[in-house]
Structures are given as structure tokens and as C-alpha cells.
Scaffold this active site. Structure first.
Site, mmCIF file in Angstrom:
data_model
loop_
_atom_site.group_PDB
_atom_site.id
_atom_site.type_symbol
_atom_site.label_atom_id
_atom_site.label_comp_id
_atom_site.label_asym_id
_atom_site.label_seq_id
_atom_site.Cartn_x
_atom_site.Cartn_y
_atom_site.Cartn_z
ATOM 1 N N ARG A 44 0.962 -1.395 0.247
ATOM 2 C CA ARG A 44 0.130 -0.045 -0.067
ATOM 3 C C ARG A 44 1.103 1.307 -0.010
ATOM 4 N NH1 ARG A 44 -3.278 -3.502 3.264
ATOM 5 N NH2 ARG A 44 -2.266 -2.410 5.347
ATOM 6 N N LYS A 134 -10.389 15.524 6.485
ATOM 7 C CA LYS A 134 -11.632 14.899 5.773
ATOM 8 C C LYS A 134 -12.494 14.418 6.449
ATOM 9 C CE LYS A 134 -12.792 11.601 2.624
ATOM 10 N NZ LYS A 134 -12.537 10.919 1.419
ATOM 11 N N LYS A 217 -16.567 19.591 -0.454
ATOM 12 C CA LYS A 217 -16.486 18.479 -1.575
ATOM 13 C C LYS A 217 -17.535 17.850 -1.866
ATOM 14 C CE LYS A 217 -13.416 14.346 -2.080
ATOM 15 N NZ LYS A 217 -12.293 13.547 -1.762
HETATM 16 P P1 13P Z 1 -13.490 9.168 -5.670
HETATM 17 O O1 13P Z 1 -12.839 10.489 -6.276
HETATM 18 O O2 13P Z 1 -13.059 7.856 -6.128
HETATM 19 O O3 13P Z 1 -15.046 9.516 -5.482
HETATM 20 O O4 13P Z 1 -12.929 9.421 -3.998
HETATM 21 C C1 13P Z 1 -12.859 10.655 -3.445
HETATM 22 C C2 13P Z 1 -13.226 10.633 -2.090
HETATM 23 O O5 13P Z 1 -12.383 10.981 -1.268
HETATM 24 C C3 13P Z 1 -14.405 9.794 -1.620
HETATM 25 O O6 13P Z 1 -14.571 9.842 -0.164
#
Ligand code: 13P
Length: 335
Positions: A44, A134, A217
Site C-alpha cells: 500500500r 476530511k 467536497k
Molecule cells: P473518488 O474521487 O474516487 O470518489 O474518491 C474521493 C473521495 O475522497 C471519496 O471519499
């Protein structure tokens, strides 16, 4: 300008976007096994370190969202991973929610958890070098969903999270993801996304979160992946802009879209059109996971030693999205 506003603007300056490399171990295992690579902490890290050492980290990637495992790992040159990211000219960030669990009271929906002990964990992450964080709330669309309960509960959690993050001097990414899965039309996606985002801001304001110091986001406005309703990329862009203009307070400095299952090119093309038509003052950029990493991961899985080749593919995607974040992308730039 406040310190948090400054960080948010720096992350998204000059078309820069965010690399969402914060897949949980379970999700990363799914991704790696999908390309026949065994999911170990070493593998990973190997893939992620390959990306973090790419030249586009300096030019295109303003921030990287890490997972708990990665933020505590050391690179092959014995640097802590957040240190490596900072040295490349990008900001390290961290996913701090602990995942979406069944929502009691509406068992087909999810509530994102992780508030218990969050203040202490934030201090630790901040100490490790994180400048932003996040938290993802997730909503699915069907006849009765998302329910008022799930919208309220998730918006409340996103606001409590954001207040704690700002208290610890980091920028919260507020991610309410309305999923693409389902038969719904783009119009339904618009209505539900709008309801979700409005509720999130109601709660953020109630919790006294400084809106100048967050990054939103969201998902783009798309028809469900099983929908009969097919809409053009131009319509996606226009609906997405209209939805955000009507639901996001103007103080918010930046919006970084998730890719949510769109193909790499689709995610780039839609972002480009969004920026072409944008008349708002928001910075509109990307915070992609799959749409930045898919091709690079596929190549890497067959050529694990080929660092340069993997980086070239990643650099290309990052560059295309950074152009799209300025409305300067065109299909003939694709290889
Ligand atoms: P994706 O762009 O693959 O949707 O992932 C973004 C993300 O952080 C989802 O929580």
C-alpha cells in the site's frame, strides 16, 4: 486573511487540486486485489509513495488526503510521509471519520461515525504534520431517501467535526456525497444534493464554523448510473453550477469535487466545462481518488519496479485535471 483561509486557498491555487489517497485498508485491499496485488502495508505504501514522489505533486497537487496507516508510515528514504508531501510542495491532510455505519432509525441508510475522542486524535494528526482533514457523509437516492433523519444526522456530524478541526487550526474538508448509484434522474440528484448541502451549511453556521476556512467536497450533478435519463456533459456542468450557486454561501473559498465513480476522462471533462461556465467566485477544483489513480494503479500493478512509468501516467492525469480546473483542458491533450 485568516490562517485557515490562507491554507484553503493555497491548496487550490492556480488550478491545483487534491489527491484523495485516503482509502481505508479495506477499500485499498479491494483496489489492490482488483489488479492482482496482495494488500500488505508495504505494498500500500509502495504505490502511494510512488505517487507522492511524482513531479506533479509540486505543480498540480495542492493537498493529499492520507489514511491513518499512511500518515504514520516512513518513506523508503526514511522520511515520515507527511514530511515527504510537504517537501514536494503540497499540504498533507488526513481522513478522520471512522466510516459510515447503519443509521439507527433508518437502517437502509448510513451515519458517519468518529466524533468520540476526535479532539485528541486531531491533536495527534496535527502534530504529525496534517494541515487539513476530511470527513465524508454519504447519502443514497431512492424514492424515500435520503430521509430527513439521515440528512439531519450527517449534517450535524459534519458540523461538529468541522468545529473541532478548526479549533485545532486545520482546514476541514466537508464532504457530503450524494451517491451516483441508482435509477434516479439528474433532476432528482440536483434536488437531493441541494437539500443536503443547504442542511450542512445550516448546521455549520449553527456550530460557528468559519466558512472562509473550509473546503466543500461535493458530488457533481449526474444522472444515476442505472438511470434511463442520459444528460450531456454541458448539462452536468450547468446543473452543478446552478445547484452550488443556490446552496453554498459565498464566503466558502473553494469547492473540490469528488469523482464518485466517473471515468477519468469524464471527471476531467465535466470539471473543465464547470470552469468554462463558472460565473461564481468559488474556486472549483478536484479532490479525486479513483479518477486520479485508476490508470496509474493498473500500470503499476504489472510493472511494480517501473516508478517512472507509473509517475508519468499519474502526472498526466494530474496535469489534465489542473488544466480542467482552469477551463483549459481539451480532449486532444489526452494521450
Ligand atoms: P473518488 O474521487 O474516487 O470518489 O474518491 C474521493 C473521495 O475522497 C471519496 O471519499
Amino acid at each position: 486573511m485568516s490562517e485557515l483561509n490562507n491554507i484553503a486557498l493555497k491548496i487550490l491555487e492556480k488550478g491545483k487540486g487534491i489527491l484523495a489517497a485516503d482509502e481505508s485498508t479495506a477499500t485499498m485491499t479491494k483496489r489492490l486485489e482488483g489488479v492482482n496485488v496482495t494488500s500488505t502495508p508495504e505494498n500500500r505504501l509502495l504505490f502511494r509513495e510512488t505517487l507522492f514522489n511524482s513531479s506533479s505533486m509540486t505543480e498540480c497537487i495542492g493537498g493529499v488526503i492520507l489514511y491513518d496507516e499512511t500518515i504514520k508510515q516512513k518513506s523508503s528514504k526514511k522520511n515520515m510521509i507527511p514530511e515527504l508531501i510537504s517537501k514536494m510542495g503540497s499540504y498533507p491532510g488526513i481522513k478522520v471519520d471512522t466510516g459510515a455505519k447503519v443509521l439507527s432509525g433508518s437502517p437502509y441508510e448510513k451515519i458517519t461515525e468518529g466524533l468520540d475522542g476526535l479532539r485528541e486524535r486531531l491533536k495527534e494528526y496535527n502534530h504529525l504534520g496534517a494541515k487539513f482533514t476530511k470527513w465524508r457523509g454519504v447519502f443514497s437516492i431512492s424514492k424515500n431517501f435520503p430521509s430527513k433523519l439521515s440528512i439531519h444526522a450527517n449534517a450535524h456530524a459534519l458540523a461538529r467535526y468541522s468545529a473541532l478541526v478548526q479549533e485545532c487550526n486545520m482546514v476541514p474538508i466537508v464532504e457530503p456525497e450524494v451517491l451516483m448509484d441508482g435509477e434516479h434522474s439528474a433532476k432528482e440528484c440536483y434536488q437531493k444534493t441541494s437539500e443536503v448541502i443547504k442542511k450542512c451549511f445550516e448546521e455549520l453556521i449553527l456550530h460557528k464554523v468559519d466558512l472562509k476556512g473550509i473546503i466543500l467536497k461535493p458530488n457533481m450533478i449526474l444522472a444515476g448510473n442505472k438511470s434511463k435519463d442520459k444528460i450531456s456533459n454541458e448539462e452536468v456542468a450547468k446543473l452543478t453550477l446552478e445547484c452550488l450557486e443556490n446552496s453554498v454561501p459565498s464566503e466558502v473559498p473553494g469547492i473540490a469535487f469528488l469523482s464518485g465513480g466517473q471515468s477519468e476522462i469524464e471527471a476531467t471533462e465535466n470539471l473543465n466545462l464547470i470552469n468554462k461556465y463558472n460565473k461564481t467566485n468559488f474556486i472549483l477544483s478536484y479532490s479525486y481518488g479513483r479518477a486520479l489513480q485508476q490508470s496509474a494503479l493498473k500500470f503499476w500493478s504489472k510493472n511494480i519496479q517501473n516508478v517512472k512509468g507509473t509517475q508519468e501516467i499519474f502526472n498526466h492525469r494530474a496535469k489534465m485535471n489542473t488544466l480542467a480546473a482552469q477551463g483549459k483542458w481539451s480532449n486532444n491533450l489526452e494521450i
